[in-house]
Motif scaffolding. Structure first.
Motif, PDB file in Angstrom:
ATOM      1  N   GLU A 237       0.587 -10.051  -0.007  1.00  0.00           N
ATOM      2  CA  GLU A 237       0.383  -8.979  -0.981  1.00  0.00           C
ATOM      3  C   GLU A 237      -0.965  -8.287  -0.774  1.00  0.00           C
ATOM      4  OE1 GLU A 237       0.865 -10.823  -4.753  1.00  0.00           O
ATOM      5  OE2 GLU A 237       3.017 -11.203  -4.476  1.00  0.00           O
TER       6      GLU A 237
ATOM      7  N   GLU B 252      -0.817  -6.029   2.297  1.00  0.00           N
ATOM      8  CA  GLU B 252      -0.063  -4.806   2.028  1.00  0.00           C
ATOM      9  C   GLU B 252      -0.866  -3.848   1.149  1.00  0.00           C
ATOM     10  OE1 GLU B 252       3.553  -6.167   0.282  1.00  0.00           O
ATOM     11  OE2 GLU B 252       4.493  -6.674   2.221  1.00  0.00           O
ATOM     12  N   ARG B 253      -1.657  -4.389   0.244  1.00  0.00           N
ATOM     13  CA  ARG B 253      -2.407  -3.561  -0.702  1.00  0.00           C
ATOM     14  C   ARG B 253      -3.700  -3.015  -0.125  1.00  0.00           C
ATOM     15  NH1 ARG B 253      -4.579  -5.601  -6.677  1.00  0.00           N
ATOM     16  NH2 ARG B 253      -5.571  -3.632  -7.290  1.00  0.00           N
TER      17      ARG B 253
END
Length: 264
Positions: free
Chosen positions: A196, A199-200
Protein backbone atom coordinates in the motif's frame (compact mmCIF):
# COMPACT_ATOMS: atom_id res chain seq x y z
CA UNK A 1 19.18 -19.28 10.64
CA UNK A 2 16.05 -21.12 11.78
CA UNK A 3 15.81 -21.07 15.55
CA UNK A 4 12.58 -23.06 15.68
CA UNK A 5 13.60 -26.14 13.75
CA UNK A 6 16.71 -28.16 13.03
CA UNK A 7 15.83 -28.17 9.34
CA UNK A 8 18.17 -25.83 7.46
CA UNK A 9 16.75 -22.90 5.53
CA UNK A 10 15.79 -23.82 1.98
CA UNK A 11 15.22 -27.49 2.79
CA UNK A 12 12.25 -29.08 1.03
CA UNK A 13 11.02 -32.59 1.65
CA UNK A 14 12.08 -34.98 -1.07
CA UNK A 15 14.54 -32.57 -2.70
CA UNK A 16 17.37 -34.93 -3.68
CA UNK A 17 19.55 -32.07 -4.94
CA UNK A 18 19.62 -30.38 -1.52
CA UNK A 19 22.80 -31.04 0.50
CA UNK A 20 21.71 -30.83 4.13
CA UNK A 21 25.22 -30.95 5.60
CA UNK A 22 26.30 -27.95 3.52
CA UNK A 23 23.18 -26.00 4.49
CA UNK A 24 23.79 -26.73 8.16
CA UNK A 25 27.36 -25.54 7.88
CA UNK A 26 26.16 -22.28 6.35
CA UNK A 27 23.58 -21.95 9.14
CA UNK A 28 26.45 -22.14 11.62
CA UNK A 29 28.34 -19.34 9.86
CA UNK A 30 25.25 -17.11 9.83
CA UNK A 31 24.55 -17.79 13.51
CA UNK A 32 27.31 -15.30 14.40
CA UNK A 33 25.86 -11.89 15.13
CA UNK A 34 27.42 -8.47 14.79
CA UNK A 35 28.54 -8.35 18.43
CA UNK A 36 29.70 -11.98 18.65
CA UNK A 37 33.44 -12.47 18.69
CA UNK A 38 33.48 -16.05 19.92
CA UNK A 39 30.73 -18.67 20.23
CA UNK A 40 30.90 -22.08 21.86
CA UNK A 41 29.48 -25.22 20.29
CA UNK A 42 26.70 -25.11 22.87
CA UNK A 43 25.76 -21.54 21.93
CA UNK A 44 25.81 -22.42 18.23
CA UNK A 45 23.63 -25.47 18.91
CA UNK A 46 21.10 -23.29 20.73
CA UNK A 47 20.97 -20.75 17.92
CA UNK A 48 20.71 -23.22 15.05
CA UNK A 49 18.61 -25.91 16.69
CA UNK A 50 21.19 -28.53 15.70
CA UNK A 51 22.34 -31.34 17.99
CA UNK A 52 25.56 -30.67 19.86
CA UNK A 53 27.48 -33.59 18.25
CA UNK A 54 26.45 -32.37 14.79
CA UNK A 55 27.63 -28.86 15.60
CA UNK A 56 30.95 -30.20 16.89
CA UNK A 57 31.64 -32.05 13.64
CA UNK A 58 30.62 -29.10 11.50
CA UNK A 59 32.63 -26.50 13.44
CA UNK A 60 35.66 -28.78 13.27
CA UNK A 61 35.26 -29.06 9.49
CA UNK A 62 34.75 -25.31 9.12
CA UNK A 63 37.86 -24.72 11.20
CA UNK A 64 39.93 -27.09 9.07
CA UNK A 65 38.79 -25.28 5.91
CA UNK A 66 39.53 -21.80 7.29
CA UNK A 67 35.98 -20.53 7.77
CA UNK A 68 36.23 -20.70 11.57
CA UNK A 69 39.13 -20.12 13.95
CA UNK A 70 39.27 -21.94 17.30
CA UNK A 71 40.55 -20.30 20.46
CA UNK A 72 43.27 -22.36 22.13
CA UNK A 73 42.24 -21.00 25.53
CA UNK A 74 38.45 -21.42 25.53
CA UNK A 75 37.83 -23.84 22.66
CA UNK A 76 35.28 -21.39 21.25
CA UNK A 77 35.09 -20.34 17.62
CA UNK A 78 35.14 -17.07 15.70
CA UNK A 79 34.66 -16.37 12.00
CA UNK A 80 37.78 -16.85 9.91
CA UNK A 81 39.20 -14.75 7.05
CA UNK A 82 37.60 -16.96 4.38
CA UNK A 83 34.20 -15.64 5.43
CA UNK A 84 35.43 -12.09 4.83
CA UNK A 85 36.78 -13.16 1.47
CA UNK A 86 33.35 -14.45 0.49
CA UNK A 87 31.77 -11.21 1.63
CA UNK A 88 34.06 -9.05 -0.48
CA UNK A 89 33.55 -11.37 -3.45
CA UNK A 90 29.80 -10.97 -3.11
CA UNK A 91 30.11 -7.19 -2.98
CA UNK A 92 32.44 -7.18 -5.96
CA UNK A 93 29.85 -9.11 -7.96
CA UNK A 94 27.14 -6.59 -7.09
CA UNK A 95 27.36 -3.87 -9.72
CA UNK A 96 24.63 -1.85 -8.02
CA UNK A 97 26.88 -0.94 -5.06
CA UNK A 98 29.32 0.96 -7.27
CA UNK A 99 26.54 2.66 -9.21
CA UNK A 100 24.81 3.71 -6.00
CA UNK A 101 27.89 5.29 -4.43
CA UNK A 102 27.42 8.79 -5.83
CA UNK A 103 23.70 8.74 -5.06
CA UNK A 104 24.40 7.87 -1.44
CA UNK A 105 26.63 10.89 -1.04
CA UNK A 106 24.03 13.14 -2.64
CA UNK A 107 21.23 11.88 -0.40
CA UNK A 108 23.39 12.48 2.68
CA UNK A 109 23.68 16.15 1.68
CA UNK A 110 19.99 16.69 2.44
CA UNK A 111 18.70 19.13 5.07
CA UNK A 112 18.90 16.77 8.05
CA UNK A 113 22.48 16.06 9.27
CA UNK A 114 21.49 12.92 11.21
CA UNK A 115 20.41 10.57 8.44
CA UNK A 116 21.86 7.27 7.26
CA UNK A 117 21.52 6.04 3.68
CA UNK A 118 21.82 2.34 2.91
CA UNK A 119 21.54 -0.27 0.18
CA UNK A 120 20.44 -3.85 0.93
CA UNK A 121 19.60 -7.14 -0.76
CA UNK A 122 17.37 -9.97 0.45
CA UNK A 123 18.85 -13.08 2.02
CA UNK A 124 16.11 -15.47 3.05
CA UNK A 125 13.77 -13.58 5.35
CA UNK A 126 16.22 -10.77 6.06
CA UNK A 127 17.66 -7.73 4.32
CA UNK A 128 21.46 -7.60 4.33
CA UNK A 129 23.23 -4.24 4.10
CA UNK A 130 25.59 -3.99 1.11
CA UNK A 131 26.53 -0.32 1.51
CA UNK A 132 26.04 2.37 4.17
CA UNK A 133 26.69 6.10 4.14
CA UNK A 134 26.21 8.31 7.18
CA UNK A 135 26.05 12.03 7.73
CA UNK A 136 28.88 13.52 9.78
CA UNK A 137 26.90 14.13 12.95
CA UNK A 138 27.59 11.90 15.94
CA UNK A 139 23.96 10.84 16.45
CA UNK A 140 23.31 8.49 13.53
CA UNK A 141 22.30 4.86 13.12
CA UNK A 142 25.12 2.45 13.98
CA UNK A 143 24.27 -0.20 11.41
CA UNK A 144 27.10 -1.41 9.20
CA UNK A 145 27.66 -3.40 6.01
CA UNK A 146 26.65 -7.00 6.64
CA UNK A 147 23.93 -6.12 9.15
CA UNK A 148 20.81 -8.28 8.80
CA UNK A 149 17.46 -6.57 9.26
CA UNK A 150 14.01 -8.20 9.44
CA UNK A 151 12.50 -8.18 5.97
CA UNK A 152 8.91 -7.56 7.09
CA UNK A 153 9.46 -4.79 9.63
CA UNK A 154 12.37 -2.63 8.49
CA UNK A 155 11.80 0.02 5.84
CA UNK A 156 14.51 -1.39 3.58
CA UNK A 157 13.10 -4.90 3.92
CA UNK A 158 9.58 -3.73 3.08
CA UNK A 159 10.94 -1.96 0.00
CA UNK A 160 12.49 -5.19 -1.23
CA UNK A 161 9.19 -6.99 -0.67
CA UNK A 162 7.29 -4.29 -2.54
CA UNK A 163 9.59 -4.73 -5.52
CA UNK A 164 8.88 -8.46 -5.83
CA UNK A 165 6.10 -10.00 -7.88
CA UNK A 166 2.97 -10.97 -5.95
CA UNK A 167 3.84 -14.64 -6.40
CA UNK A 168 7.33 -14.10 -4.99
CA UNK A 169 5.95 -12.01 -2.11
CA UNK A 170 3.70 -14.87 -1.07
CA UNK A 171 6.54 -17.38 -1.34
CA UNK A 172 8.75 -15.24 0.92
CA UNK A 173 5.83 -14.74 3.32
CA UNK A 174 5.27 -18.50 3.62
CA UNK A 175 8.97 -19.01 4.24
CA UNK A 176 8.89 -16.40 7.01
CA UNK A 177 5.77 -17.93 8.56
CA UNK A 178 7.47 -21.33 8.66
CA UNK A 179 10.42 -19.71 10.41
CA UNK A 180 8.37 -17.56 12.80
CA UNK A 181 4.83 -19.01 13.00
CA UNK A 182 3.87 -16.83 15.96
CA UNK A 183 4.32 -13.68 13.84
CA UNK A 184 2.05 -14.69 10.96
CA UNK A 185 -0.61 -11.99 11.34
CA UNK A 186 1.95 -9.28 12.00
CA UNK A 187 3.94 -10.21 8.90
CA UNK A 188 0.81 -10.37 6.75
CA UNK A 189 -0.17 -6.87 7.90
CA UNK A 190 3.35 -5.64 7.29
CA UNK A 191 3.40 -7.00 3.73
CA UNK A 192 0.06 -5.34 3.02
CA UNK A 193 1.38 -2.05 4.35
CA UNK A 194 4.52 -2.32 2.21
CA UNK A 195 2.43 -2.79 -0.93
CA UNK A 196 0.00 0.00 0.00
CA UNK A 197 2.83 2.42 0.85
CA UNK A 198 4.58 1.74 -2.41
CA UNK A 199 1.39 2.30 -4.41
CA UNK A 200 0.69 5.52 -2.50
CA UNK A 201 4.13 7.11 -2.17
CA UNK A 202 6.44 5.29 -4.55
CA UNK A 203 8.38 4.08 -1.50
CA UNK A 204 7.74 2.21 1.76
CA UNK A 205 7.76 3.43 5.34
CA UNK A 206 8.81 2.08 8.72
CA UNK A 207 8.16 4.51 11.53
CA UNK A 208 9.09 2.60 14.67
CA UNK A 209 7.85 -0.69 13.18
CA UNK A 210 11.21 -2.43 13.57
CA UNK A 211 12.66 -0.45 16.46
CA UNK A 212 10.82 2.42 18.20
CA UNK A 213 13.88 4.64 17.92
CA UNK A 214 14.20 4.34 14.12
CA UNK A 215 12.23 6.04 11.35
CA UNK A 216 12.88 5.35 7.69
CA UNK A 217 11.58 5.40 4.15
CA UNK A 218 12.86 3.06 1.46
CA UNK A 219 12.28 2.22 -2.19
CA UNK A 220 12.93 -0.90 -4.29
CA UNK A 221 15.66 -0.80 -6.91
CA UNK A 222 15.98 -3.47 -9.61
CA UNK A 223 19.26 -4.57 -11.11
CA UNK A 224 19.89 -3.65 -14.73
CA UNK A 225 19.08 -7.17 -15.92
CA UNK A 226 15.96 -7.30 -13.74
CA UNK A 227 17.12 -10.40 -11.88
CA UNK A 228 17.55 -8.83 -8.43
CA UNK A 229 15.62 -6.41 -6.23
CA UNK A 230 17.48 -4.18 -3.77
CA UNK A 231 16.25 -1.74 -1.16
CA UNK A 232 17.42 1.88 -0.84
CA UNK A 233 16.84 3.35 2.60
CA UNK A 234 16.92 6.82 4.16
CA UNK A 235 16.48 6.87 7.92
CA UNK A 236 17.63 8.09 11.27
CA UNK A 237 16.92 8.28 15.00
CA UNK A 238 13.22 8.98 15.57
CA UNK A 239 14.06 11.81 17.99
CA UNK A 240 16.09 13.53 15.27
CA UNK A 241 14.05 12.91 12.14
CA UNK A 242 10.26 12.71 12.00
CA UNK A 243 8.00 10.86 9.57
CA UNK A 244 6.82 14.23 8.26
CA UNK A 245 10.36 15.36 7.47
CA UNK A 246 11.17 12.10 5.72
CA UNK A 247 8.07 12.45 3.54
CA UNK A 248 8.45 16.15 2.82
CA UNK A 249 12.23 16.52 2.53
CA UNK A 250 13.40 13.10 1.37
CA UNK A 251 10.52 11.42 -0.46
CA UNK A 252 11.20 13.14 -3.79
CA UNK A 253 14.96 12.73 -3.34
CA UNK A 254 14.56 8.99 -2.81
CA UNK A 255 12.27 8.51 -5.80
CA UNK A 256 14.62 10.51 -8.02
CA UNK A 257 17.68 8.56 -6.89
CA UNK A 258 16.06 5.20 -7.58
CA UNK A 259 14.65 6.39 -10.88
CA UNK A 260 18.05 7.67 -11.98
CA UNK A 261 19.80 4.44 -11.08
CA UNK A 262 17.19 2.39 -12.87
CA UNK A 263 17.84 4.32 -16.07
CA UNK A 264 21.64 3.89 -16.04
Amino acid sequence: MNELSNEPQGAEEGDRQFVTALARGLDILTSFGKTDRYLSNQEIAQRTGLARPTVSRLTYTLMKTGFLIRSDDSGEYRLGPKVLQLGFSALAATDISERFNDQMSELCRGPNPYITVALAERSGTRAVYLAVRRSRQAVTLSIDVGARLPLFYSGIGRAILAGLSEEKQQAVLQKAIAEFPGQRERMERSLNQAVEDYERYGYCTSFGAWKPEINSIAAPLRSLDGSSVYGVNIGGPSFMISPEELHEQYGDRLRSAVSGLGAT
